[in-house]
Design a protein around this motif. Sequence first.
Motif, PDB file in Angstrom:
ATOM      1  N   GLN A  35       0.840  -1.184   0.000  1.00 43.20           N
ATOM      2  CA  GLN A  35       0.000   0.000   0.000  1.00 43.20           C
ATOM      3  C   GLN A  35       0.881   1.241   0.000  1.00 43.20           C
ATOM      4  O   GLN A  35       1.938   1.277   0.648  1.00 43.20           O
ATOM      5  CB  GLN A  35      -0.896  -0.016   1.241  1.00 43.20           C
ATOM      6  N   SER A  47      -4.966   4.648  -0.366  1.00 42.65           N
ATOM      7  CA  SER A  47      -5.373   3.250  -0.541  1.00 42.65           C
ATOM      8  C   SER A  47      -4.817   2.623  -1.817  1.00 42.65           C
ATOM      9  O   SER A  47      -5.051   1.449  -2.068  1.00 42.65           O
ATOM     10  CB  SER A  47      -6.896   3.144  -0.548  1.00 42.65           C
ATOM     11  N   LYS A  49      -2.052   1.133  -4.629  1.00 41.17           N
ATOM     12  CA  LYS A  49      -0.898   0.233  -4.567  1.00 41.17           C
ATOM     13  C   LYS A  49       0.368   1.018  -4.887  1.00 41.17           C
ATOM     14  O   LYS A  49       0.380   1.847  -5.788  1.00 41.17           O
ATOM     15  CB  LYS A  49      -1.052  -0.896  -5.583  1.00 41.17           C
TER      16      LYS A  49
END
Length: 66
Positions: A35, A47, A49
């Motif tokens: 994250q 939130s 990646k």
Amino acid sequence: MNQIKRESDFVKEKSAQKQTNQKNNTDKKEKVYRQCKAILKNGKRCSRKAQEGSDYCWQHQNKNKD
């Protein structure tokens, strides 16, 4: 004698299965996504990646360079 042969065949078969499983595990290298470490204005963590080789997502990658 037949029993000994069967046991050795069983051992060989298990060994072959183990080698196949090890090969399959190395072929299936799964990417681990992390994250993004950026903290948003509202105090929550981003939130998205993180980009490969970075701790931040595409949007926060350049904003958090030292």
